[in-house]
Design a protein around this motif. Structure first.
Motif, PDB file in Angstrom:
ATOM      1  N   LYS A  41       0.837  -1.193   0.000  1.00 21.23           N
ATOM      2  CA  LYS A  41       0.000   0.000   0.000  1.00 21.23           C
ATOM      3  C   LYS A  41       0.872   1.243   0.000  1.00 21.23           C
ATOM      4  O   LYS A  41       1.902   1.293   0.679  1.00 21.23           O
ATOM      5  N   VAL A  42       0.452   2.234  -0.774  1.00 19.42           N
ATOM      6  CA  VAL A  42       1.108   3.541  -0.779  1.00 19.42           C
ATOM      7  C   VAL A  42       0.045   4.587  -0.493  1.00 19.42           C
ATOM      8  O   VAL A  42      -0.988   4.630  -1.181  1.00 19.42           O
ATOM      9  N   GLU A  43       0.262   5.392   0.510  1.00 16.47           N
ATOM     10  CA  GLU A  43      -0.719   6.401   0.892  1.00 16.47           C
ATOM     11  C   GLU A  43      -0.526   7.656   0.045  1.00 16.47           C
ATOM     12  O   GLU A  43       0.309   8.508   0.342  1.00 16.47           O
ATOM     13  N   LYS A  44      -1.290   7.731  -1.035  1.00 20.72           N
ATOM     14  CA  LYS A  44      -1.266   8.896  -1.912  1.00 20.72           C
ATOM     15  C   LYS A  44      -2.710   9.290  -2.215  1.00 20.72           C
ATOM     16  O   LYS A  44      -3.584   8.428  -2.328  1.00 20.72           O
ATOM     17  N   PRO A  45      -2.997  10.596  -2.331  1.00 19.64           N
ATOM     18  CA  PRO A  45      -4.369  11.007  -2.647  1.00 19.64           C
ATOM     19  C   PRO A  45      -4.790  10.546  -4.037  1.00 19.64           C
ATOM     20  O   PRO A  45      -3.963  10.398  -4.935  1.00 19.64           O
ATOM     21  N   VAL A  46      -6.075  10.307  -4.209  1.00 19.19           N
ATOM     22  CA  VAL A  46      -6.614   9.912  -5.506  1.00 19.19           C
ATOM     23  C   VAL A  46      -6.437  11.059  -6.493  1.00 19.19           C
ATOM     24  O   VAL A  46      -6.628  12.228  -6.166  1.00 19.19           O
TER      25      VAL A  46
END
Length: 212
Positions: free
Chosen positions: A24-29
């Motif tokens: 998982k990579v926490e990046k905004p859509v």
């Protein structure tokens, strides 16, 4: 978990085994990309993983360098066994690549991708660009109404869309990098995808590419 991939443009299949753990990579859509995909009602009928394939592949094409920095680099850090010549060449290629046109969903490609993924999962249970009824790739494309350019990637493994895209790009064990070439081909601008379950945690994913 073992993953296998095959591309119609490739002379061989790739295979890689990774520890089964989430990535998982926490990046905004990306809202621009979300608006583009929302314009295609046909995507509403797809599974979540299939919709995600459209998102991740188009995010790659929208900004190859950014995709390399924000997704490939963390992926290689999480799975260092993938570091090698293919990963290094991919890093260089993405860093120097410019934006590409988005893949638009195409109904005839969606239908054929699902037909072939279902055939692989339910009847053949192995990677193949030919159908179980004996039709080869060229015959399948003609029957699907593809008259111009065409390409196909096939992936066997988890139904994790981002991980599948990254493994197809790295193309471990595929000398001519056929999967990567298809994903980054500037001529292709249409795509169909399908993910069909063959066993617990084992899916066949088919990506079909063409151009208008």
């Amino acid at each position: 978990m073992a993953f296998q991939i095959a591309a119609i443009a490739s002379y061989g299949q790739g295979s890689v085994s990774l520890e089964q753990k989430p990535f998982k990579v926490e990046k905004p859509v990306n809202l621009e990309l979300e608006r583009f995909l929302a314009a295609y009602p046909s995507l509403e009928n797809l599974l979540g993983s299939e919709k995600e394939l459209f998102y991740w592949v188009n995010l790659l094409r929208m900004d190859p360098a950014g995709f390399g920095k924000h997704y490939l680099e963390p992926f290689l850090k999480e799975f260092p066994e993938l570091r090698g010549g293919n990963a290094q060449s991919l890093s260089r290629e993405l860093a120097s690549a410019g934006p590409l046109s988005f893949f638009a969903p195409a109904s005839h490609l969606l239908v054929e991708a699902n037909r072939h993924a279902t055939d692989l999962a339910k009847k053949q249970k192995r990677l193949s660009h030919s159908a179980s009824d004996g039709r080869n790739f060229q015959q399948r494309m003609a029957d699907a109404g593809v008259r111009n350019c065409a390409g196909e990637n096939i992936y066997e493994g988890e139904a994790d869309a981002l991980k599948a895209v990254l493994l197809l790009l790295i193309d471990q064990g595929v000398p001519d990098l056929g999967h990567r070439k298809a994903l980054l081909n500037p001529v292709f601008n249409q795509m169909g995808v399908s993910a069909v379950k063959a066993a617990p945690e084992r899916y066949f994913i088919v990506q079909l590419f063409s151009c208008k």
